[in-house]
Write an enzyme that holds these catalytic residues in place. Structure first.
Site, PDB file in Angstrom:
ATOM      1  N   GLY A   1      56.071  93.554 -37.577  1.00 45.13           N
ATOM      2  CA  GLY A   1      57.363  93.891 -38.175  1.00 45.13           C
ATOM      3  C   GLY A   1      58.469  92.891 -37.867  1.00 45.13           C
TER       4      GLY A   1
ATOM      5  N   ARG B   1      69.355  89.811 -45.970  1.00 44.94           N
ATOM      6  CA  ARG B   1      69.112  89.332 -47.334  1.00 44.94           C
ATOM      7  C   ARG B   1      69.907  90.174 -48.330  1.00 44.94           C
ATOM      8  NH1 ARG B   1      63.043  88.349 -49.294  1.00 44.94           N
ATOM      9  NH2 ARG B   1      62.759  90.578 -49.240  1.00 44.94           N
TER      10      ARG B   1
ATOM     11  N   ASP C   1      54.087  91.371 -55.991  1.00 43.02           N
ATOM     12  CA  ASP C   1      55.104  91.984 -55.124  1.00 43.02           C
ATOM     13  C   ASP C   1      56.264  91.021 -54.888  1.00 43.02           C
ATOM     14  OD1 ASP C   1      52.894  90.678 -53.596  1.00 43.02           O
ATOM     15  OD2 ASP C   1      54.316  90.894 -51.950  1.00 43.02           O
TER      16      ASP C   1
HETATM   17  P1  AMP Z   1      55.118  88.391 -47.837  1.00 36.95           P
HETATM   18  O1  AMP Z   1      54.021  87.400 -47.581  1.00 36.95           O
HETATM   19  O2  AMP Z   1      56.360  88.136 -47.007  1.00 36.95           O
HETATM   20  O3  AMP Z   1      55.421  88.588 -49.293  1.00 36.95           O
HETATM   21  O4  AMP Z   1      54.568  89.783 -47.285  1.00 36.95           O
HETATM   22  C1  AMP Z   1      53.469  90.457 -47.832  1.00 36.95           C
HETATM   23  C2  AMP Z   1      53.343  91.807 -47.185  1.00 36.95           C
HETATM   24  O5  AMP Z   1      53.067  91.675 -45.775  1.00 36.95           O
HETATM   25  C3  AMP Z   1      54.595  92.674 -47.278  1.00 36.95           C
HETATM   26  O6  AMP Z   1      54.186  94.012 -47.396  1.00 36.95           O
HETATM   27  C4  AMP Z   1      55.264  92.413 -45.947  1.00 36.95           C
HETATM   28  O7  AMP Z   1      56.139  93.456 -45.591  1.00 36.95           O
HETATM   29  C5  AMP Z   1      54.073  92.335 -45.015  1.00 36.95           C
HETATM   30  N1  AMP Z   1      54.350  91.561 -43.792  1.00 36.95           N
HETATM   31  C6  AMP Z   1      54.558  90.221 -43.691  1.00 36.95           C
HETATM   32  N2  AMP Z   1      54.771  89.872 -42.399  1.00 36.95           N
HETATM   33  C7  AMP Z   1      54.714  91.001 -41.658  1.00 36.95           C
HETATM   34  C8  AMP Z   1      54.843  91.309 -40.265  1.00 36.95           C
HETATM   35  N3  AMP Z   1      55.095  90.364 -39.376  1.00 36.95           N
HETATM   36  N4  AMP Z   1      54.714  92.602 -39.903  1.00 36.95           N
HETATM   37  C9  AMP Z   1      54.470  93.565 -40.809  1.00 36.95           C
HETATM   38  N5  AMP Z   1      54.318  93.347 -42.120  1.00 36.95           N
HETATM   39  C10 AMP Z   1      54.438  92.088 -42.556  1.00 36.95           C
HETATM   40 MG    MG Z   2      56.595  89.652 -50.381  1.00 33.95          MG
END
Ligand code: AMP
Ligand code: MG
Length: 488
Positions: A127, A177, A253
């Site tokens: 998180g 953001r 997403d």
């Molecule tokens: P992103 O690559 O930032 O688009 O993230 C893809 C998914 O992974 C989303 O659901 C994010 O909330 C989740 N996510 C990315 N990094 C973390 C993290 N460090 N802890 C929890 N969830 C994450």
């Molecule tokens: Mg994302």
């Protein structure tokens, strides 16, 4: 609501319309408390436009998640998404939507903390976020804004005083953001896959009201929604292509319904013109390569259209027909935006049938000689040509003559042509080596001046000012080995 956190009201004017949607769309979630927040960077002009006080000392605790704006009902949003073609349940795994700020002009913006701790969607993630990637998002999103490209924005980055554990131990940070909303194609996919039709409808109605308010008289408002989202993506992707921006992870997403660029992970700007340009370390097949972006956008929009089928028409066949008709417009809409933008980059005001050929010829010469994308257009604009192989070549010479002939067939003066070109060709982009240099100084030496200088230069990319010149130089070694990372 979290009763344990203090609430402050310095310029905050909050509403929580998203949290009034059916509760399948989110879970209540407070940001984590962190031990010692420190403000690293703050966006004064953005703060002012949001109606926030420029003095931020009180708000540092808000940006860290320790205090909440008065009236905030923080939530984590549910969504799904196709990641590299595979569908998954996702959701805000490391972000919390504090709510919506209503600005003095009456506009509504999401205020989201990224890196604020685990949520019910975190899966195995911690998180948290690290300083480098949050500053990177800050820099690139502000550069995109400066370039006139719809984007989420960055209000602040704070360090938390915690460590986050990746391959190395890194400084924990939270990014604030700002977005028109965080409704994604993936939000609709989530609704279609796991919610009732009434809930999908509630989401669609909410989205229409929030982003496309003049829908009232349309005979099929959900078709209107689809058409408008297609239009906005066709504009957005054309704008990316025109400046050589590679998003890097165009999963569904990461496609915002509002038409803003969102989720700055492995993105970067192309140096030498090459449609196969990829920066993301995990995109080994080039799914999200520069030249593929328009095709991927069309694919993502088809996923969006699928979610709307139950709302488009009760008759499934008719619904599919409506969706297909709407989707079939994307290519032309995109192409028109792209070609108009390219003509402007070449100082062309009107339209001739052979303009396209002129554009294509230039690009193929640039490709052949490995010419830098941004600098080529910058030098065409300034009419000052550096001593590169391309500019010395016969190929370019021939093209140049055709271009000059083309310009002579329009009424506009040379000055006017140059004005158009200056407004269409950024003198600077956040070049990868410059971004890395700024991040390194920030992370290793706590020296933020390099980043601040970079930000001031790239925030006005069409200025053609003297202090921009040093930012136009290319890295010593070719940046073709530049790699960026997801999920950092
Ligand atoms: P992103 O690559 O930032 O688009 O993230 C893809 C998914 O992974 C989303 O659901 C994010 O909330 C989740 N996510 C990315 N990094 C973390 C993290 N460090 N802890 C929890 N969830 C994450
Ligand atoms: Mg994302």
């Amino acid at each position: 609501m979290d009763m344990t956190k203090t609430k402050i009201n310095i310029g905050w004017n909050f509403d929580n319309s998203y949290a009034r949607l059916p509760d399948v769309f989110f879970t209540k979630q407070s940001p984590d408390n962190v031990p010692s927040p420190k403000l690293i960077i703050f966006n004064h002009s953005l703060a002012l436009s949001l109606g926030l006080n420029e003095k931020t000392t009180e708000n540092i605790e808000v940006f860290a998640g320790n205090t909440l704006p008065e009236g905030a009902h923080p939530i984590a949003q549910a969504y799904g998404g196709h990641q590299y073609g595979y569908f998954n349940m996702l959701g805000d795994g490391r972000a919390v939507l504090l709510g919506e700020q209503i600005t003095p002009l009456g506009e509504r913006f999401d205020i989201q903390l990224k890196g604020s701790g685990r949520t019910s969607y975190s899966r195995r993630g911690d998180g948290k976020a690290a300083l480098g990637p949050m500053l990177r998002e800050y820099i690139i999103s502000e550069a995109m804004h400066g370039l006139g490209i719809p984007t989420t924005r960055s209000l602040a980055v704070v360090t938390t005083g915690e460590s986050v554990f990746r391959e190395n131990i890194l400084k924990g940070a939270v990014l604030t953001r700002i977005a028109a909303s965080h409704i994604r194609v993936g939000t609709f996919q989530y609704a279609r896959e796991w919610c009732k039709v009434e809930e999908l409808k509630a989401l669609a109605d909410y989205t229409l009201k929030r982003h496309f308010y003049n829908e009232v008289n349309h005979e099929n408002k959900y078709l209107f929604l689809l058409q408008e989202v297609i239009k906005r993506q066709a504009l957005l992707i054309a704008k990316w292509q025109l400046v050589g921006f590679v998003h890097g992870v165009m999963n569904t997403d990461n496609v915002s319904i509002s038409g803003e660029t969102i989720d700055y992970g492995p993105c970067a700007f192309m140096d030498n013109y090459d449609p196969a340009t990829v920066f993301s370390s995990i995109d080994s097949e080039g799914r999200y390569a520069y030249g593929n972006q328009p095709y991927i956008a069309a694919w993502n929009l088809a996923r969006f259209a699928e979610t709307l089928l139950p709302l488009l028409n009760n008759d499934k066949e008719k619904a599919i027909q409506l969706a297909e008709n709407a989707l079939s417009n994307f290519t032309e809409l995109y192409q028109n935006n792209y070609e108009l933008g390219m003509r402007q980059k070449l100082g062309i005001f009107n339209e001739e049938p052979k303009d396209n050929q002129l554009i294509k010829e230039l690009l193929s010469i640039m490709y052949k000689y490995g010419a830098d994308y941004t600098n080529t257009f910058r030098e065409l604009t300034l009419h000052e040509f550096s001593n590169t192989e391309m500019f010395k070549s016969e190929d370019f010479d021939k093209w140049y003559k055709k271009w000059q002939e083309r310009l002579s067939r329009q009424m506009e003066s040379k000055d006017y042509v140059q004005k158009l070109m200056k407004n269409s060709n950024p003198a600077v982009i956040p070049r990868n080596h410059r971004v890395e240099e700024a991040l390194e100084a920030a992370e290793k030496q706590e020296d933020y001046s390099v980043m601040e200088k970079l930000l001031s230069v790239i925030s006005k990319p069409y200025d053609y000012s003297i202090d921009q010149i040093e930012y136009t130089t290319l890295p010593k070694k070719s940046a073709c080995n530049y790699r960026t990372f997801c999920g950092t």
